[in-house]
Write a protein that holds these residues in place. Sequence first.
Motif, short mmCIF file in Angstrom:
data_model
loop_
_atom_site.label_atom_id
_atom_site.label_comp_id
_atom_site.label_asym_id
_atom_site.label_seq_id
_atom_site.Cartn_x
_atom_site.Cartn_y
_atom_site.Cartn_z
N PRO A 43 15.48 4.04 3.70
CA PRO A 43 15.25 5.02 2.62
C PRO A 43 14.13 6.00 2.93
N GLY A 61 0.36 7.73 -2.02
CA GLY A 61 -0.07 8.97 -1.37
C GLY A 61 -0.58 8.80 0.05
N THR A 62 -0.71 7.55 0.52
CA THR A 62 -1.31 7.33 1.85
C THR A 62 -0.39 7.78 2.98
N HIS A 74 0.82 -1.22 0.00
CA HIS A 74 0.00 0.00 0.00
C HIS A 74 0.85 1.27 0.00
N VAL A 92 14.66 8.18 12.84
CA VAL A 92 14.57 7.17 11.77
C VAL A 92 15.97 6.57 11.58
C1 LIG Z 1 7.49 6.09 4.59
C2 LIG Z 1 6.09 5.76 4.15
C3 LIG Z 1 5.11 5.97 5.30
C4 LIG Z 1 5.71 6.69 2.99
O1 LIG Z 1 4.39 6.44 2.60
P1 LIG Z 1 3.97 6.32 1.07
O2 LIG Z 1 2.50 6.15 1.00
O3 LIG Z 1 4.81 5.28 0.43
O4 LIG Z 1 4.40 7.75 0.54
P2 LIG Z 1 3.53 8.69 -0.44
O5 LIG Z 1 3.11 7.90 -1.61
O6 LIG Z 1 2.45 9.35 0.37
O7 LIG Z 1 4.61 9.77 -0.87
C5 LIG Z 1 4.49 11.16 -0.59
C6 LIG Z 1 5.63 11.88 -1.28
O8 LIG Z 1 6.87 11.44 -0.72
C7 LIG Z 1 7.71 10.90 -1.74
N1 LIG Z 1 8.42 9.74 -1.17
C8 LIG Z 1 7.88 8.62 -0.67
N2 LIG Z 1 8.85 7.79 -0.22
C9 LIG Z 1 10.03 8.42 -0.48
C10 LIG Z 1 11.40 8.08 -0.27
N3 LIG Z 1 11.75 6.93 0.32
N4 LIG Z 1 12.35 8.97 -0.66
C11 LIG Z 1 12.02 10.15 -1.22
N5 LIG Z 1 10.72 10.53 -1.45
C12 LIG Z 1 9.76 9.66 -1.07
C13 LIG Z 1 6.77 10.48 -2.84
O9 LIG Z 1 7.43 10.44 -4.08
C14 LIG Z 1 5.72 11.55 -2.76
O10 LIG Z 1 6.20 12.70 -3.40
P3 LIG Z 1 5.22 13.71 -4.23
O11 LIG Z 1 4.44 14.42 -3.17
O12 LIG Z 1 6.16 14.58 -4.98
O13 LIG Z 1 4.36 12.84 -5.08
C15 LIG Z 1 5.98 4.30 3.66
O14 LIG Z 1 6.77 4.13 2.51
C16 LIG Z 1 6.36 3.27 4.70
O15 LIG Z 1 5.53 2.87 5.51
N6 LIG Z 1 7.63 2.81 4.66
C17 LIG Z 1 8.07 1.71 5.51
C18 LIG Z 1 7.99 1.98 6.98
C19 LIG Z 1 8.95 3.03 7.46
O16 LIG Z 1 10.10 3.05 7.11
N7 LIG Z 1 8.42 3.88 8.35
C20 LIG Z 1 9.20 4.94 8.98
C21 LIG Z 1 9.89 4.44 10.18
S1 LIG Z 1 10.61 5.80 11.05
#
Ligand SMILES: CC(C)(COP(=O)(O)OP(=O)(O)OC[C@H]1O[C@@H](n2cnc3c(N)ncnc32)[C@H](O)[C@@H]1OP(=O)(O)O)[C@@H](O)C(=O)NCCC(=O)NCCS
Length: 181
Positions: free
Chosen positions: A141, A111-112, A107, A136
């Motif tokens: 990443p 954008g979530t 998921h 973090v």
């Molecule tokens: C981090 C996390 C919550 C981001 O949620 P997501 O739904 O994948 O991110 P989104 O689709 O809402 O992205 C929002 C914006 O951030 C950017 N983005 C998302 N992940 C990114 C990354 N790793 N590096 C750079 N940009 C990133 C997207 O491109 C998007 O940019 P835009 O606004 O220009 O379109 C999700 O990837 C996740 O749960 N990761 C694993 C768990 C984790 O590491 N949690 C943090 C622990 S501290």
Amino acid sequence: MAPHPGIPVTVRPARPDDAPAIARVHVDSWRETYAGIVPGDFLASLSYERREQMWKSGLEHPGWKGVLFVAEAPEHGVVGFVAGGPPQEPDGEFSCELWALYLLRAHQGKGTGGQLFRRFTSEMASRGHSSMLLWVLAENPTTGFYERMGGVKVREREIEVGGKKLVEWAYGWRDLGTGRW
Ligand SMILES: CC(C)(COP(=O)(O)OP(=O)(O)OC[C@H]1O[C@@H](n2cnc3c(N)ncnc32)[C@H](O)[C@@H]1OP(=O)(O)O)[C@@H](O)C(=O)NCCC(=O)NCCS
């Protein structure tokens, strides 16, 4: 399986009966995110029951200072959550902390995470917080996501997880109202 195209994910405040689903996302997402970073036996030892108890006791406690939102996808239930509240260690610089933000991998990238992050920060701003900190792992990443959300790297520390030394970075926001540093 990905959520239904065109049917938006709903972000809403968590209820005590969400605790089992939050625990499932928490443990599964830890295993997906930290494989190859955190020792495998530590990840294998994570327990759905312990996490469920932790979130349930917070959500049920009337004086709990935590704030927790879940993301719900049609036909999938809870697929992500964000939690935070007071800084976990007393902090003279930042008034609140984002403790955890996790989405199941299937998921991500839709954008979530951004929706959860903005809902959380606007809630904290409406509660009078003007600044926020989060930690973090430097190898995660997700640091790029927090930079995209306007965070600035402000601190660094070494921690130990499952017997392995790891570096953590703190990101800070100085103006939660605008989401800008
Ligand atoms: C981090 C996390 C919550 C981001 O949620 P997501 O739904 O994948 O991110 P989104 O689709 O809402 O992205 C929002 C914006 O951030 C950017 N983005 C998302 N992940 C990114 C990354 N790793 N590096 C750079 N940009 C990133 C997207 O491109 C998007 O940019 P835009 O606004 O220009 O379109 C999700 O990837 C996740 O749960 N990761 C694993 C768990 C984790 O590491 N949690 C943090 C622990 S501290």
